[in-house]
Write a protein that holds these residues in place. Sequence first.
Motif, short mmCIF file in Angstrom:
data_model
loop_
_atom_site.label_atom_id
_atom_site.label_comp_id
_atom_site.label_asym_id
_atom_site.label_seq_id
_atom_site.Cartn_x
_atom_site.Cartn_y
_atom_site.Cartn_z
N UNK A 120 0.84 -1.19 0.00
CA UNK A 120 0.00 0.00 0.00
C UNK A 120 0.88 1.24 0.00
N UNK A 121 0.26 2.39 -0.19
CA UNK A 121 1.02 3.64 -0.16
C UNK A 121 1.72 3.79 1.18
N UNK B 209 8.18 1.86 4.98
CA UNK B 209 9.12 0.74 5.16
C UNK B 209 10.12 0.60 4.02
N UNK B 210 9.83 1.21 2.87
CA UNK B 210 10.72 1.07 1.72
C UNK B 210 11.29 2.42 1.25
N UNK B 211 10.42 3.30 0.79
CA UNK B 211 10.88 4.52 0.13
C UNK B 211 11.61 5.48 1.06
N UNK C 138 3.22 9.07 4.29
CA UNK C 138 2.25 8.44 3.39
C UNK C 138 1.48 9.49 2.60
N UNK C 139 1.13 10.60 3.26
CA UNK C 139 0.37 11.66 2.58
C UNK C 139 1.19 12.28 1.46
N UNK C 140 2.49 12.50 1.73
CA UNK C 140 3.34 13.10 0.70
C UNK C 140 3.47 12.17 -0.50
N UNK D 292 13.04 0.57 -5.10
CA UNK D 292 12.18 0.03 -4.04
C UNK D 292 11.12 -0.93 -4.58
N UNK D 293 11.00 -1.00 -5.90
CA UNK D 293 9.99 -1.87 -6.51
C UNK D 293 10.56 -3.28 -6.71
N UNK D 294 9.69 -4.29 -6.85
CA UNK D 294 10.17 -5.66 -7.12
C UNK D 294 10.98 -5.71 -8.41
#
Length: 202
Positions: free
Chosen positions: A24-25, A31-33, A65-67, A89-91
């Motif tokens: 999710x966003x 946790x990633x970005x 998350x909002x940003x 950060x993507x698979x």
Amino acid sequence: MKHRTEDQVIIEATRRWFENSRESIESFSTTLLIPALEDAGLADVDRDSVESSAAAYTRWRRAASMKVGRIIRGTQPFPLAWKWVWIGCLPQEYQRELRRELMAMAGSLYVPIPCFAKAGDCPTRAQAQLHRISEEFGELLQHARPAHNGHYDLNDDPALVDRMMKEAVDLVEVVLSEVAAASRATGRPLPRMRMIAIEMGE
């Protein structure tokens, strides 16, 4: 026809991942970005404040998350400095397709730089990726319907031809990457360069 921009391509791939996973966003952001941006020196997070209380941590997650949500919805510009960190950060499968499309938009092929590591007495060692060549060749054969009658002509379905050509170029990119890895790790010249040197009498 309006051409898509790089940020649109990246956001579309991110949305597609969300739709096909439990990501999710909020989880992607916190946790990633954001941690990846911190590691790259592109985000300044006051960890002491965030870790001081559950309320502060909740506020931080909501703000992050909002940003990212505003960027994904297009109400806030995509920061150029975040481009490669975001993609990272993507698979892997999403990363590959994104890098290929972005390089194509720049008028080039995507030939991944081989990963090298020290290997005992050898200066470098490169990981062989022949399985990638097999996978891409399989994809090409799977989508080679325009070639099944032994020739190509204007009667071929344009969508099928486009997909076949895409798979062929994907295969070329992987083969070139494998050749580059073998050449650099072993110190052997690329075949074409060797032929030129022989012809010039070197």
